[in-house]
Design a protein around this motif. Structure first.
Motif, mmCIF file in Angstrom:
data_model
loop_
_atom_site.group_PDB
_atom_site.id
_atom_site.type_symbol
_atom_site.label_atom_id
_atom_site.label_comp_id
_atom_site.label_asym_id
_atom_site.label_seq_id
_atom_site.Cartn_x
_atom_site.Cartn_y
_atom_site.Cartn_z
ATOM 1 N N ASP A 51 -5.152 9.477 -6.120
ATOM 2 C CA ASP A 51 -5.171 10.660 -5.492
ATOM 3 C C ASP A 51 -5.148 12.104 -6.204
ATOM 4 O OD1 ASP A 51 -2.965 10.146 -6.814
ATOM 5 O OD2 ASP A 51 -1.264 10.944 -5.659
ATOM 6 N N ALA A 74 -0.929 3.656 -18.975
ATOM 7 C CA ALA A 74 0.592 3.079 -18.889
ATOM 8 C C ALA A 74 0.379 1.460 -18.790
ATOM 9 C CB ALA A 74 1.644 3.482 -17.964
ATOM 10 N N ILE A 75 -0.174 1.107 -17.977
ATOM 11 C CA ILE A 75 -0.442 -0.369 -17.586
ATOM 12 C C ILE A 75 -0.993 -1.046 -18.918
ATOM 13 C CG2 ILE A 75 -2.085 -2.010 -16.264
ATOM 14 C CD1 ILE A 75 -1.811 -0.074 -13.861
ATOM 15 N N TYR A 83 -5.609 -8.432 -7.058
ATOM 16 C CA TYR A 83 -5.476 -7.553 -8.222
ATOM 17 C C TYR A 83 -4.117 -7.597 -8.720
ATOM 18 C CZ TYR A 83 -10.351 -5.960 -7.463
ATOM 19 O OH TYR A 83 -11.609 -5.973 -7.327
ATOM 20 N N ASP A 84 -3.969 -7.260 -10.205
ATOM 21 C CA ASP A 84 -2.820 -7.311 -10.658
ATOM 22 C C ASP A 84 -2.057 -5.961 -10.393
ATOM 23 O OD1 ASP A 84 -2.916 -9.591 -12.200
ATOM 24 O OD2 ASP A 84 -4.484 -8.527 -13.446
ATOM 25 N N TYR A 85 -2.649 -4.883 -10.344
ATOM 26 C CA TYR A 85 -2.108 -3.595 -9.943
ATOM 27 C C TYR A 85 -3.027 -2.860 -8.822
ATOM 28 C CZ TYR A 85 0.192 -4.442 -14.430
ATOM 29 O OH TYR A 85 0.853 -4.804 -15.563
ATOM 30 N N ILE A 86 -2.257 -2.035 -8.054
ATOM 31 C CA ILE A 86 -2.969 -0.738 -7.265
ATOM 32 C C ILE A 86 -2.685 0.411 -7.830
ATOM 33 C CG2 ILE A 86 -3.187 -0.204 -4.849
ATOM 34 C CD1 ILE A 86 -2.057 -2.994 -4.105
ATOM 35 N N LEU A 100 -0.633 2.021 4.944
ATOM 36 C CA LEU A 100 -1.385 3.218 4.534
ATOM 37 C C LEU A 100 -2.785 3.130 5.250
ATOM 38 C CD1 LEU A 100 -0.525 5.495 2.673
ATOM 39 C CD2 LEU A 100 -2.411 4.823 0.973
ATOM 40 N N THR A 157 3.483 -3.036 -4.356
ATOM 41 C CA THR A 157 2.710 -2.083 -3.743
ATOM 42 C C THR A 157 1.836 -2.396 -2.590
ATOM 43 O OG1 THR A 157 0.737 -2.496 -5.422
ATOM 44 C CG2 THR A 157 2.329 -0.590 -5.770
ATOM 45 N N ILE A 158 1.893 -3.668 -2.405
ATOM 46 C CA ILE A 158 0.792 -4.096 -1.361
ATOM 47 C C ILE A 158 1.114 -3.687 -0.083
ATOM 48 C CG2 ILE A 158 1.630 -6.556 -1.472
ATOM 49 C CD1 ILE A 158 -2.283 -5.810 -1.256
ATOM 50 N N ARG A 204 6.550 2.596 -15.602
ATOM 51 C CA ARG A 204 5.328 3.144 -14.691
ATOM 52 C C ARG A 204 4.213 2.111 -14.098
ATOM 53 N NH1 ARG A 204 1.835 8.339 -15.959
ATOM 54 N NH2 ARG A 204 1.874 8.144 -13.566
ATOM 55 N N ALA A 205 3.893 1.145 -15.164
ATOM 56 C CA ALA A 205 3.150 0.072 -14.718
ATOM 57 C C ALA A 205 3.733 -0.938 -13.574
ATOM 58 C CB ALA A 205 2.816 -0.721 -16.200
ATOM 59 N N ARG A 244 -1.778 6.366 -15.382
ATOM 60 C CA ARG A 244 -0.957 5.024 -14.902
ATOM 61 C C ARG A 244 -1.748 4.037 -15.414
ATOM 62 N NH1 ARG A 244 2.937 4.429 -10.910
ATOM 63 N NH2 ARG A 244 2.999 6.669 -10.590
ATOM 64 N N ALA A 290 1.878 -1.337 -21.217
ATOM 65 C CA ALA A 290 2.859 -2.319 -20.960
ATOM 66 C C ALA A 290 2.254 -3.993 -21.050
ATOM 67 C CB ALA A 290 3.153 -2.108 -19.304
ATOM 68 N N MET A 306 0.369 9.229 -6.589
ATOM 69 C CA MET A 306 1.068 8.845 -5.341
ATOM 70 C C MET A 306 1.818 7.386 -5.740
ATOM 71 S SD MET A 306 -0.293 7.663 -1.810
ATOM 72 C CE MET A 306 -1.362 9.173 -0.902
ATOM 73 N N LYS A 307 3.067 7.339 -5.459
ATOM 74 C CA LYS A 307 3.576 6.050 -5.709
ATOM 75 C C LYS A 307 3.685 5.222 -4.533
ATOM 76 C CE LYS A 307 7.798 5.774 -8.769
ATOM 77 N NZ LYS A 307 9.118 6.492 -8.731
ATOM 78 N N LEU A 308 3.099 4.201 -4.526
ATOM 79 C CA LEU A 308 3.244 3.030 -3.208
ATOM 80 C C LEU A 308 4.620 2.748 -3.264
ATOM 81 C CD1 LEU A 308 -0.447 1.750 -3.241
ATOM 82 C CD2 LEU A 308 0.482 3.221 -1.976
ATOM 83 N N TYR A 319 0.882 -0.068 0.907
ATOM 84 C CA TYR A 319 -0.688 -0.167 0.897
ATOM 85 C C TYR A 319 -1.374 -0.457 2.006
ATOM 86 C CZ TYR A 319 -5.516 -0.556 -0.564
ATOM 87 O OH TYR A 319 -6.837 -0.586 -0.477
ATOM 88 N N MET A 320 -0.993 -1.545 2.529
ATOM 89 C CA MET A 320 -1.507 -1.896 3.848
ATOM 90 C C MET A 320 -1.060 -1.212 4.993
ATOM 91 S SD MET A 320 -3.281 -4.364 2.730
ATOM 92 C CE MET A 320 -4.039 -5.318 4.074
ATOM 93 N N ALA A 339 3.077 0.178 -10.330
ATOM 94 C CA ALA A 339 1.788 -0.027 -9.862
ATOM 95 C C ALA A 339 1.384 -1.487 -9.396
ATOM 96 C CB ALA A 339 0.797 0.600 -10.581
ATOM 97 N N LYS A 340 2.378 -2.412 -9.808
ATOM 98 C CA LYS A 340 2.234 -3.983 -9.685
ATOM 99 C C LYS A 340 1.845 -4.197 -8.198
ATOM 100 C CE LYS A 340 3.844 -7.060 -13.099
ATOM 101 N NZ LYS A 340 4.721 -7.818 -13.381
ATOM 102 N N THR A 341 0.860 -5.020 -8.024
ATOM 103 C CA THR A 341 0.458 -5.456 -6.756
ATOM 104 C C THR A 341 1.720 -5.974 -5.738
ATOM 105 O OG1 THR A 341 -1.875 -5.879 -7.324
ATOM 106 C CG2 THR A 341 -1.075 -6.705 -5.206
#
Lengths: 206, 206
Positions: free
Chosen positions: A172, A183-184, A165-168, B202, B195-196, B186-187, A180, A187, B1-3, B199-200, B190-192
């Motif tokens: 929560d 915002a994506i 994916y492009d974003y996660i 987590l 964040t990945i 912000r976007a 968010r 952007a 939650m900010k990854l 996230y992994m 969240a970009k993969t």
């Protein structure tokens, strides 16, 4: 000033129980947006009160199969004997009109879309933790422990596909997640590959 | 939650007269942000009231040249006999603390940064039209027609470099432009690719 007039195809996806539907509803309840929800096509019979073209496009199995043959779906799946799919022409029409088309679909469907719509935006909705996902599935109270276990196992496989994916976005808090996503969308409209064409034209004007 | 806990390096750039400074000020006046402005290093003498470490880091020419030698600048330039640069170590420190570090620099400097900071976010501030840029330069009233013409010619060359940026934001309205930049920040969080990793981790927690 928006340099990109075409709408975006926004794919919201993630494991079952992660709250995709709730996030999507929070998104649509926000102000100042131009989001539309993609209406699916199905071969299942309309239930009482369901409106063709609003809840679903109701078609015969023959028509559905013809459309599969003609590659007229962004994604489709069979579920308990009925077909469900996202009709490509309807989506394109909305995008051309400048609407952001939101698809809220399962991970499997999202990966089908990825292959066909290179310029779509793919957002993976993730739970804050595995435990949170388990608790949410449990809380629904509609499924047996066995079904919940099988969903958790499916989720485990789907978590591993998040990198596609492009974003996660972590769900929560549903409003945070919706913020968010908005915002994506904003952007993405400013991204150079979406704006450079109009921008260069603009500069040619005297 | 900010990854993604690390701050972003946000490079705001564009032709002279496009309103980079005004947009940056509007951005910093918004609520709920964690933006910091990168303080430049210079060999020019402090003016009355200027504070070392706040307005600039004031250093000797010897120290500046040593830092160039040691590749300790994200970008630097000489201007009327004095050196100006963005010290890498100070920027890294702020990013590690989770602040978004905003650089407001000329196009030439931005392209230097691009080579050194692969994960920075590059935003090109564009005028709504060439005429708008001309009018703005004219309105300043501080420069001769000759200087304005030379700035317009430079802008023409810089417009052609917009494709090297990640985003193009039109400064038709300063608050709109600032809003859009905030959405980009912000976007990007969240970009993969940002964040990945977290996230992994987590998901490994039980």
């Amino acid at each position: 000033m928006k340099l990109n007039d075409r709408g975006l195809l926004v794919v919201i996806s993630g494991p079952s129980g992660v709250g995709k539907g709730t996030v999507r509803k929070a998104l649509f309840s926000m102000n100042n947006h131009d989001l539309v929800y993609s209406v699916s096509m199905t071969t299942r019979k309309p239930r009482e009160g369901e409106v063709d073209g609003k809840d679903y496009y109701f078609v015969s199995k023959e028509e559905f199969l013809q459309r599969i043959e003609g590659k007229q779906f962004l994604e489709y799946a069979e579920f308990v004997g009925n077909y469900y799919g996202t009709p490509l022409d309807k989506v394109e029409e909305q995008l051309d009109q400048g609407h952001e088309v939101v698809l809220e679909i399962e991970v499997e469907g999202a990966l089908q879309v990825r292959e066909k719509a290179k310029d779509a935006v793919f957002i993976f909705i993730a739970p804050p933790s595995k435990k949170a996902l388990y608790d949410r599935l449990k809380k629904r109270g509609t499924e047996s422990d066995e079904v919940i276990l099988s969903r958790m196992q499916k989720a485990d496989r789907e978590f591993m596909l998040a990198h596609k994916y492009d974003y996660i976005v972590v769900n929560d808090d549903v409003n945070n997640a919706a913020d968010r996503i908005m915002a994506i969308i904003r952007a993405e409209h400013a991204k150079t590959e979406r704006t450079i064409h109009t921008y260069m034209k603009l500069l040619k004007e005297v």
